[in-house]
Design a protein around this motif. Structure first.
Motif, short mmCIF file in Angstrom:
data_model
loop_
_atom_site.label_atom_id
_atom_site.label_comp_id
_atom_site.label_asym_id
_atom_site.label_seq_id
_atom_site.Cartn_x
_atom_site.Cartn_y
_atom_site.Cartn_z
N TYR A 286 45.48 -32.06 -43.34
CA TYR A 286 46.33 -31.91 -42.15
C TYR A 286 47.21 -33.15 -41.92
O TYR A 286 46.99 -34.21 -42.51
N THR B 197 46.01 -37.45 -41.25
CA THR B 197 44.62 -37.44 -41.70
C THR B 197 44.42 -38.51 -42.77
O THR B 197 45.28 -38.68 -43.64
N ALA C 111 47.62 -28.24 -37.58
CA ALA C 111 47.43 -27.47 -38.80
C ALA C 111 48.77 -27.05 -39.40
O ALA C 111 49.70 -26.70 -38.68
N SER D 231 39.66 -29.61 -40.02
CA SER D 231 40.36 -28.82 -38.99
C SER D 231 39.70 -28.91 -37.61
O SER D 231 40.34 -28.57 -36.61
#
Ligand SMILES: *[C@@H]1O[C@H](CO)[C@@H](O)[C@H](O)[C@H]1NC(C)=O
Ligand SMILES: *[C@@H]1O[C@H](CO)[C@@H](O)[C@H](O)[C@H]1NC(C)=O
Ligand SMILES: *[C@@H]1O[C@H](CO)[C@@H](O)[C@H](O)[C@H]1NC(C)=O
Length: 803
Positions: free
Chosen positions: A101, A104, A71, A65
């Protein structure tokens, strides 16, 4: 260049870390407002210990994060916060989900795969999976719209749920994802208990994608799937109660599937179609369970099963259905033989077949088999991770002055980098960034190239790409006549602004015949428009549905973004492309409401490779004006699974507007072939009864196959959802009236043009052979799609000479 010769013999020595951890991390996200935005994150730098004792959940989630990323629940999508989250070897104990997320890449060290281990106290009430890649919101919705979750990977991890009590509904990975995504080289260790309720992989929604090199041990369900389409390659299941269970699908292709010591292999549930190739079931109770009836099933084409070269060993029942045992276990082998349960056209039909007819399963040419050897399965190869190479086997794009900041002209720097890789056999590392190029970038034979975080973008723009009658490549692989091979992975190619003459990728390279290995491209995506740096976004090119009929003159020039996406030329030969998504953006990837955009690109994937030897694995091509795939004068082609979509704006304007047809590229002539065909369809009484209804003909082809031989498609989804941005035309029960035609083939395309499990959405005619529509939606309804289990082009010799 002599200096580098020493490096040729350098090999990673034992104990040395994976190069990806060691290499200088210079990647940037130039359109992120934070100039220090961090692409690469090692979980250990965020406090993870990996000793199997300390709870690493919070540290891993911090690594993901960090730096204000996209998010779940607060952000739907974004391309400006990409990240690689790296796991060194170790055992990472977790008590809650790792929340993955958007954009990613979760990557473990492939030389010693890290274990993600659930604690016995793992919170099953509040979490869904050791890795939850798309959490449910409080409203019960998936946080990211599952059909729009792109650009993510999980690699080289072991997911271990065995400490969770067997009756707990433990889950390894929750993965409702779509195109340009993959889970690779992972292992799932689930409770072996006979009462186990553990599940390895759950995909509940989306439009994939690739799953490859996965091994599952134990569990109630190895995998539980509900997703439009996927290519699942080299999946292995051991001692699960059910290896693979379906909620639904349209078309999934399994290649090199292995199921051993399971009560049930595949439970098809409401799967529309499954294709299984080069696979084996060993010591299994029931290999496959279908809901399809041998006669009179409803909807008539649903539940289609195609197998080729599948071996059953100590299997009690090979196929069972509502009528009981359809194929008993004893003495039946489908080694180098095919089996079909579903609608067959050879080339006329439909005939409802349950059985094994050699005419429907011509032998593949040796050129496409592993090593070119008779008796082997089709060739396959996973993305190289170069895990045996030391970090000094890599050379960064920065070393040649490439900036990747979206402003500098990086043409020369990239040309030098790729030439250097080809002459030294060092691996070119293209750090994350946006590399603007004002002219063609050349990749010579011998080059090996790898990008970073799926965020290394090459964008071609400017005067060089301005002439819509003279296509000019943004990236060219080999010149005609060049021999040799390349390897290329994890990169994105596109254009900037108006680029009506841009051919995004041209391949001329000839890798030769066996024993020469073909070239390989893995996760090399063509992504035109919809993201920062392209100047082809909502601001420039909003969708304008319902307006007056557009013309070549009224289409905004800045929205004509490519002549075409990929051209594999006549002299090119020997190429495997896996999980390469060729996509003209239909929506703005930064807009949180997924605002649609209208971008115009002429041609999708054009193949006129005379000697072929081409593999398209987990391939998709979408939203091009003339066609998504066109083969002409090609041969020896393997495809599976492939997926296409027509542009959402058509028939406003109709194909080929705004593109002039260009001589020499086999552009289909819609004026000629559609004359007199914008008509009511006499085949369908419901459509015939509606005097106001016409079905547009001048729409993009999904797949066009002309004068091509030894062409095998194992699973296809050709979709047309929209007319002028309205989805009524594809609504279930409304008649598939978005377009008249979608798959065209010439009868001279022989011997052996075969398409297995052809799923079609929104088109009335499913097959057009020599300009004649010969297979209809209404005869082959399978639910939301229409489906043909086997289309065999007929006429002429049926088998393919080896060689
Ligand atoms: C994400 O998209 C959905 C559906 O379009 C929308 O309702 C929601 O508000 C969006 N979320 C955010 C954070 O913008
Ligand atoms: C078969 O699976 C069962 C669990 O279902 C396990 O106990 C057994 O050891 C397995 N046998 C083999 C040969 O792997
Ligand atoms: C006939 O087709 C038109 C155009 O698609 C549609 O708007 C209309 O509802 C249809 N009428 C009937 C009776 O189905």
């Amino acid at each position: 260049m002599f200096v580098s010769v020493f490096l040729l013999v350098a090999v990673a020595t034992a104990g040395e870390a994976f190069w990806m951890a060691e290499i200088a991390h210079q990647g940037i996200s130039p359109y992120n407002p934070n100039p220090k935005y961090q692409i690469f994150r090692n979980v250990k730098d965020f406090g993870a210990v990996g000793d199997g004792v300390k709870d690493d959940t919070a540290a891993i989630n911090r690594a993901i994060s960090f730096d204000d990323r996209c998010a779940p629940g607060v952000c739907n999508q974004s391309t400006i916060t990409p990240a690689t989250v790296y796991f060194p070897p170790g055992t990472y104990l977790i008590s809650n989900s790792i929340i993955d997320y958007y954009y990613t890449q979760l990557i473990g060290d492939p030389t010693d795969r890290p274990v993600i281990k659930a604690a016995s106290t793992f919170d099953l009430d509040k979490s869904l999976g050791l890795i939850d890649a798309n959490p449910y919101t409080d409203e019960g919705m998936l946080a990211y719209l599952p059909v729009n979750v792109f650009f993510r990977q999980i690699r080289n991890l072991v997911l271990d749920t065995t400490a969770i009590p067997p009756e707990g509904g433990a889950l390894g990975i929750h993965w409702p994802s779509s195109q340009a995504t993959s889970i690779s080289n992972c292992e799932f260790r689930l409770s072996d208990d006979p009462e186990s309720e553990h599940v390895g992989l759950l995909i509940d929604g989306g439009s994939g994608g690739l799953l490859n090199d996965l091994t599952f041990y134990g569990g109630m369900l190895g995998a539980n799937f509900g997703n439009q389409q996927y290519t699942a390659r080299n999946l292995k299941f051991y001692h699960a109660q059910v290896a693979v269970s379906y909620v639904w699908n349209w078309g999934w292709t399994y290649k090199s599937l292995y199921i051993e010591n399971c009560t049930t292999g595949i439970r098809m549930g409401y799967a529309t179609s499954i294709t299984i190739l080069d696979s084996a079931f060993r010591s299994v109770g029931t290999a496959i369970e279908t809901r399809r009836l041998t006669t009179g099933t409803r909807p008539p084409a649903a539940g289609s099963l195609v197998m080729y070269n599948v071996v059953f060993d100590e299997v009690e029942e090979i196929l069972t259905g509502p009528e009981g045992v359809l194929i008993p276990g004893q003495d039946v082998s489908f080694a180098h033989v095919g089996f079909v349960m579903g609608h067959v056209y050879d080339p006329f039909g439909p005939t409802d077949v349950t059985g094994s007819d050699p005419v429907l399963f011509p032998s593949p040419p040796r050129a496409l088999l592993d090593g070119g050897k008779e008796g082997r399965g089709y060739y396959e190869r996973s993305k190289p991770q170069y895990e045996r190479e030391p970090v000094d086997a890599f050379v960064s794009a920065r070393r040649f002055g490439a900036k990747g900041d979206g402003r500098a002209d990086d043409t020369d720097a990239l040309n030098k980098l790729f030439a250097f890789s080809a002459t030294t056999s060092l691996i070119a590392f293209v750090d994350a960034g946006t590399y603007f190029v004002s002219d063609t970038v050349f990749i010579p034979p011998g080059a090996r190239i790898v990008g970073e975080a799926l965020a290394s973008n090459i964008l071609g723009g400017g005067d060089a790409f301005a002439d819509s009658t003279r296509p000019r490549p943004v990236v060219r692989v080999g010149y005609p006549g060049d021999k040799g091979r390349v390897e290329w992975s994890d990169m994105i190619l596109g254009t900037r602004g108006a680029a009506p003459g841009a051919l995004v990728l041209e391949v001329n390279l000839d890798a030769g015949a066996w024993p020469h290995e073909p070239s390989g491209m893995w996760d090399v995506h063509v992504r035109v428009g919809g993201y920062p740096g392209t100047e082809q976004m909502l601001e420039q090119c909003p969708a304008t549905p319902g307006k007056e009929m557009a013309t070549a003159e009224s289409v905004p020039a800045q929205c004509v973004v490519a002549w075409g996406s990929v051209h594999i030329t006549r002299p090119a030969s020997g190429l495997l492309m896996e999980n390469c998504w060729v996509w003209i953006a239909d929506h703005d990837l930064e807009d949180q409401e997924y605002a649609q955009i209208s971008l115009y690109a002429g041609r999708g994937v054009l193949v006129d490779s005379e000697r072929g030897r081409l593999w398209f694995s987990a391939s998709a091509s979408e939203h091009h004006v003339l066609y998504q795939y066109s083969f002409r004068g090609a041969r020896d082609v393997y495809m599976g699974h492939i997926q296409t979509e027509s542009p959402y704006f058509q028939p406003n304007p109709p194909a080929p507007v705004p593109f002039p047809l260009v001589e020499g590229y086999g552009d289909p002539d819609f004026g000629e072939t559609c004359r007199g065909r914008e008509r009511r369809d006499p085949h369908d009484p419901a459509v015939e009864a509606n005097a106001t209804l016409t079905v547009p003909c001048a729409m993009a082809w999904g797949l066009l196959v002309r004068d091509t031989r030894a062409f095998f498609v194992y699973g296809a989804g050709l979709y047309s959802f929209f007319n002028n941005y309205d989805t009524d035309c594809s609504r279930e029960g409304y008649g598939a009236i978005c377009q008249q035609r979608i798959f065209g083939v010439t009868a001279s395309s022989n011997p052996a043009v075969v398409v297995y499990n052809l799923n079609v959405v929104g088109a009335r005619a499913m097959v057009t052979r020599d300009e004649e529509d010969i297979a209809w939606f209404d005869d082959n309804r399978a639910g939301f799609t229409s489906l043909i289990a086997v289309y065999e082009n007929g006429g002429g010799e049926r088998s393919v000479p080896g060689g």
